[in-house]
Scaffold this active site. Structure first.
Site, PDB file in Angstrom:
ATOM      1  N   LYS A   1     -10.892   0.978 -16.002  1.00  0.00           N
ATOM      2  CA  LYS A   1     -11.259  -0.393 -15.660  1.00  0.00           C
ATOM      3  C   LYS A   1     -11.493  -1.231 -16.914  1.00  0.00           C
ATOM      4  CE  LYS A   1     -10.998  -0.213 -11.172  1.00  0.00           C
ATOM      5  NZ  LYS A   1      -9.849  -0.881 -10.522  1.00  0.00           N
TER       6      LYS A   1
ATOM      7  N   THR B   1     -16.825  -0.628   1.033  1.00  0.00           N
ATOM      8  CA  THR B   1     -15.427  -0.441   1.460  1.00  0.00           C
ATOM      9  C   THR B   1     -15.228   1.039   1.800  1.00  0.00           C
ATOM     10  OG1 THR B   1     -14.575   0.197  -0.707  1.00  0.00           O
ATOM     11  CG2 THR B   1     -14.684  -2.169  -0.259  1.00  0.00           C
TER      12      THR B   1
ATOM     13  N   TYR C   1     -12.997   6.611 -14.783  1.00  0.00           N
ATOM     14  CA  TYR C   1     -12.825   5.379 -13.995  1.00  0.00           C
ATOM     15  C   TYR C   1     -13.221   4.169 -14.850  1.00  0.00           C
ATOM     16  CZ  TYR C   1     -13.632   2.086 -10.064  1.00  0.00           C
ATOM     17  OH  TYR C   1     -13.622   1.008  -9.207  1.00  0.00           O
TER      18      TYR C   1
ATOM     19  N   ASP D   1       4.202   3.273  -4.093  1.00  0.00           N
ATOM     20  CA  ASP D   1       3.161   3.825  -4.960  1.00  0.00           C
ATOM     21  C   ASP D   1       3.216   3.020  -6.257  1.00  0.00           C
ATOM     22  OD1 ASP D   1       1.762   5.244  -6.897  1.00  0.00           O
ATOM     23  OD2 ASP D   1       2.462   7.208  -6.220  1.00  0.00           O
ATOM     24  N   VAL D   2       2.134   2.290  -6.572  1.00  0.00           N
ATOM     25  CA  VAL D   2       2.174   1.397  -7.739  1.00  0.00           C
ATOM     26  C   VAL D   2       2.395   2.145  -9.057  1.00  0.00           C
ATOM     27  CG1 VAL D   2       0.772  -0.427  -6.683  1.00  0.00           C
ATOM     28  CG2 VAL D   2      -0.357   1.362  -8.033  1.00  0.00           C
TER      29      VAL D   2
ATOM     30  N   ASN E   1      -4.728  -4.799  -7.303  1.00  0.00           N
ATOM     31  CA  ASN E   1      -5.974  -4.326  -6.693  1.00  0.00           C
ATOM     32  C   ASN E   1      -5.996  -2.819  -6.452  1.00  0.00           C
ATOM     33  OD1 ASN E   1      -8.429  -4.704  -4.697  1.00  0.00           O
ATOM     34  ND2 ASN E   1      -6.839  -3.626  -3.536  1.00  0.00           N
TER      35      ASN E   1
ATOM     36  N   ASP F   1       0.868  -1.186   0.000  1.00  0.00           N
ATOM     37  CA  ASP F   1       0.000   0.000   0.000  1.00  0.00           C
ATOM     38  C   ASP F   1       0.898   1.227   0.000  1.00  0.00           C
ATOM     39  OD1 ASP F   1      -3.279   0.111   0.659  1.00  0.00           O
ATOM     40  OD2 ASP F   1      -2.228   2.020   0.889  1.00  0.00           O
TER      41      ASP F   1
END
Ligand code: NAP
Length: 250
Positions: A160, A191, A156, A63-64, A90, A37
């Site tokens: 996706k 979530t 978004y 940080d991905v 994810n 994370d």
């Protein structure tokens, strides 16, 4: 059930929500989990949950969307737990549901950097070792929004959608190394990312109207599907998208 015994799983964005549930379940099924994370205390909290339950985990702060940070942190984590057998891409960020013209350029860049480039950088980091061992499972995280489920939130949705394209392209490209690539496309899940919506009566009514099962999903209900895709039970599946969504899209 120890379906992932002996495996090392790396889950990105695992300090919260679905990523945390993925990590906890995979650890319960026997995997040693690398908990990525951006947020160190959040990742450490997931690690603590896993250890309290008797599992093996370590945090991996990166940080991905930053290639150097991913390469460094992933290498360090793999040195301690071993090469990654299962990668769950994810990490994601919310966009809210703005009208298209309300989204500025920086927000468009960030959405694609985290969602699409992030999945690419993380996959690139674990791929050489998977290829060398001729074995690996990659589970990407899309969303029902990729199928046009919502009338707003197009940036978004586009990110996706790209995840589904990547899943299919990678499945074909990596199959010769016995690396399976699938995706999960959750519907509405309760979530922290969607916490603000719970208080909105109009949203609750929309869920009742549009979701045949009449409720939102729980992170654990998505994690069950991810854990299946990560296991040998899914050995004849690649390039597929499973969508736990309460029936909202069929
Ligand atoms: P969440 O609770 O906000 O968890 C996402 C996690 O990813 C957070 O801990 C976040 O850290 C982390 N993260 C964000 N940017 C990152 C980065 N650049 N590098 C590393 N970690 C980063 O969200 P969630 O609802 O569990 O969502 C998980 C995934 O499922 C996302 O890809 C999301 O798009 C997808 N999804 C969610 C739903 C839903 O209804 N919840 C539906 C369909 C798909 P910070 O908190 O510090 O930002």
């Amino acid at each position: 059930m120890q379906a992932l015994a002996g495996k090392v799983a790396l889950v990105t964005g695992a300090g919260s929500g679905i990523g945390r549930a993925n990590s906890v379940l995979m650890a319960a099924r026997g995997a040693a989990v690398i908990v990525n994370d951006l947020d160190a205390p959040a990742a450490e909290q997931t690690v603590a949950l896993i250890r309290q339950a008797g599992g093996v985990a370590r945090a991996c702060i990166a940080d991905v969307s930053d290639g150097a940070s991913v390469a460094h942190a992933f290498a360090l984590a793999q040195r301690s737990l071993g090469p990654v057998d299962v990668l769950v891409n994810n990490a994601g960020i919310p966009s809210g549901m703005p009208a298209f013209e309300e989204i500025d350029e920086a927000a468009i860049d960030r959405m694609f950097d985290v969602t699409v480039k992030g999945a690419m950088l993380c996959t690139r980091s674990v791929l050489p070792a998977m290829k060398a061992r001729r074995s690996g499972k990659i589970v990407n995280t899309s969303s029902i929004t990729a199928y046009g489920s919502h009338s707003r939130g197009s940036v978004y949705a586009a990110a996706k959608g790209a995840i589904i394209s990547l899943t299919r392209a990678w499945a074909r490209e990596f199959a010769q190394w016995n690396i399976h690539v699938n995706a999960v496309a959750p519907g509405r899940v309760r979530t922290p990312m969607t916490a603000g919506l719970s208080a909105d009566p109009a949203y609750r009514e929309e869920v009742r109207r549009r979701v045949p099962l009449g409720r939102r999903g729980e992170p654990e209900e998505i994690a069950a599907v991810v854990a299946f895709l990560a296991s040998s039970d899914a050995d004849y599946m690649t390039g597929q998208v499973l969508s736990p969504n309460g029936g909202e899209i069929m």
